[in-house]
Design a protein around this motif. Structure first.
Motif, PDB file in Angstrom:
ATOM      1  N   SER A 114      -2.463   9.978 -25.863  1.00  0.00           N
ATOM      2  CA  SER A 114      -1.355   9.438 -25.369  1.00  0.00           C
ATOM      3  C   SER A 114      -0.832   8.018 -25.893  1.00  0.00           C
ATOM      4  O   SER A 114      -0.008   7.924 -27.042  1.00  0.00           O
ATOM      5  CB  SER A 114      -0.689   9.432 -23.691  1.00  0.00           C
TER       6      SER A 114
ATOM      7  N   LEU B 223       1.281   6.016 -29.329  1.00  0.00           N
ATOM      8  CA  LEU B 223       1.770   5.277 -28.857  1.00  0.00           C
ATOM      9  C   LEU B 223       2.014   4.041 -29.725  1.00  0.00           C
ATOM     10  O   LEU B 223       3.124   3.580 -29.899  1.00  0.00           O
ATOM     11  CB  LEU B 223       2.760   4.303 -27.436  1.00  0.00           C
ATOM     12  N   GLU B 224       0.759   3.731 -30.025  1.00  0.00           N
ATOM     13  CA  GLU B 224       0.202   2.362 -30.984  1.00  0.00           C
ATOM     14  C   GLU B 224       0.787   2.912 -32.489  1.00  0.00           C
ATOM     15  O   GLU B 224       1.826   1.880 -32.859  1.00  0.00           O
ATOM     16  CB  GLU B 224      -1.608   2.372 -30.111  1.00  0.00           C
TER      17      GLU B 224
ATOM     18  N   ALA C  64       3.254   4.405 -33.307  1.00  0.00           N
ATOM     19  CA  ALA C  64       4.578   4.387 -33.778  1.00  0.00           C
ATOM     20  C   ALA C  64       5.388   2.523 -33.516  1.00  0.00           C
ATOM     21  O   ALA C  64       6.008   2.887 -34.635  1.00  0.00           O
ATOM     22  CB  ALA C  64       5.063   5.703 -32.364  1.00  0.00           C
ATOM     23  N   CYS C  65       4.599   2.559 -32.996  1.00  0.00           N
ATOM     24  CA  CYS C  65       4.434   0.728 -33.121  1.00  0.00           C
ATOM     25  C   CYS C  65       4.422   0.326 -33.684  1.00  0.00           C
ATOM     26  O   CYS C  65       4.964  -0.572 -34.546  1.00  0.00           O
ATOM     27  CB  CYS C  65       4.061   0.050 -31.601  1.00  0.00           C
TER      28      CYS C  65
ATOM     29  N   ALA D  49       9.695   0.855 -26.544  1.00  0.00           N
ATOM     30  CA  ALA D  49       8.193   0.273 -26.840  1.00  0.00           C
ATOM     31  C   ALA D  49       7.990  -0.151 -25.308  1.00  0.00           C
ATOM     32  O   ALA D  49       6.806  -0.542 -24.659  1.00  0.00           O
ATOM     33  CB  ALA D  49       7.612  -0.137 -27.788  1.00  0.00           C
TER      34      ALA D  49
ATOM     35  N   CYS E 213       8.409   1.471 -21.669  1.00  0.00           N
ATOM     36  CA  CYS E 213       6.811   2.164 -21.959  1.00  0.00           C
ATOM     37  C   CYS E 213       5.776   1.256 -21.846  1.00  0.00           C
ATOM     38  O   CYS E 213       5.121   1.879 -20.584  1.00  0.00           O
ATOM     39  CB  CYS E 213       6.756   3.266 -23.394  1.00  0.00           C
TER      40      CYS E 213
ATOM     41  N   VAL F 295       4.324   7.934 -21.335  1.00  0.00           N
ATOM     42  CA  VAL F 295       4.080   7.919 -21.933  1.00  0.00           C
ATOM     43  C   VAL F 295       4.363   8.577 -23.645  1.00  0.00           C
ATOM     44  O   VAL F 295       5.412   8.431 -24.570  1.00  0.00           O
ATOM     45  CB  VAL F 295       2.533   7.619 -21.808  1.00  0.00           C
ATOM     46  N   GLN F 296       4.009  10.049 -23.326  1.00  0.00           N
ATOM     47  CA  GLN F 296       3.858  10.165 -23.992  1.00  0.00           C
ATOM     48  C   GLN F 296       6.002  10.439 -23.846  1.00  0.00           C
ATOM     49  O   GLN F 296       6.366  10.671 -25.521  1.00  0.00           O
ATOM     50  CB  GLN F 296       3.933  12.419 -24.131  1.00  0.00           C
TER      51      GLN F 296
ATOM     52  N   THR G 114       7.005   7.939 -26.224  1.00  0.00           N
ATOM     53  CA  THR G 114       6.416   7.564 -27.766  1.00  0.00           C
ATOM     54  C   THR G 114       7.589   9.415 -28.334  1.00  0.00           C
ATOM     55  O   THR G 114       7.058   9.162 -29.675  1.00  0.00           O
ATOM     56  CB  THR G 114       4.701   8.371 -27.105  1.00  0.00           C
TER      57      THR G 114
ATOM     58  N   ASN H  57       9.115   8.203 -31.930  1.00  0.00           N
ATOM     59  CA  ASN H  57       8.781   9.588 -33.096  1.00  0.00           C
ATOM     60  C   ASN H  57       9.466   9.974 -33.926  1.00  0.00           C
ATOM     61  O   ASN H  57      10.502  10.256 -34.538  1.00  0.00           O
ATOM     62  CB  ASN H  57       7.829   9.987 -32.803  1.00  0.00           C
TER      63      ASN H  57
END
Length: 162
Positions: A16, A20-21, A23-24, A42, A45, A133-134, A137, A141
């Motif tokens: 998860s 996130l990483e 996506a950033c 971001a 989160c 987090v999900q 994220t 996305n």
């Protein structure tokens, strides 16, 4: 705590965080600080990732240069840069891995915030945190799909094993 359960928790929570990483990282610098507020979302989160990973969160403070604005229902003084948010995420990823690796007597381990509105067994706060987090994220996305017609691939488990 059973070693197999620690491994399962880390593989999924680590994945998860990795999503996130990604996506950033995929977000163009020109889109980071726009009306869509990608950078702020971001940061939000990652801030709560850190907070919920803190075994005793009473008196929690994030590392510099971050503020407690998330607790005050206001935007931070500035939108943090992609590099700052990613560095904070790397800090949190290690914190998460170390927390899970060090779990021992989970029956007696509780997480409770200052207002006492949330009191969770440590496993439940980990699952709650992973869902948070999900959730964000997925929002990031979606923003990437809408604005650059691209989004990171699904990660099914963290590559680094516990």
């Amino acid at each position: 705590m059973e070693n197999w359960l620690k491994k399962v928790l880390w593989r999924q929570f680590g994945a998860s965080i990795d999503m996130l990483e990604n996506a950033c990282k995929l977000c163009p610098e020109t889109f980071w600080d726009t009306q869509a507020e990608f950078g702020y979302k971001a940061y939000h989160c990652v801030f709560f990732l850190d907070y919920y990973l803190t075994r005793n969160p009473i008196g929690f403070t994030p590392p510099e240069p971050f503020s407690l604005s998330e607790f005050e229902d206001r935007m931070p003084e500035r939108i943090y840069t992609k590099e700052e948010v990613l560095n904070y995420l790397y800090f949190c990823r290690k914190k998460c891995r170390d927390l899970i690796a060090g779990l021992d007597d989970v029956e007696n381990a509780f997480w409770q915030n200052e207002s006492e509105s949330m009191r969770y067994n440590i496993i439940e706060i980990l699952l709650y945190n992973m869902r948070h987090v999900q959730h964000h994220t997925a929002q990031l996305n979606l923003l990437l799909r809408q604005h650059i017609d691209d989004a990171p691939e699904w990660i099914y488990e963290a590559e680094d094993k516990l």
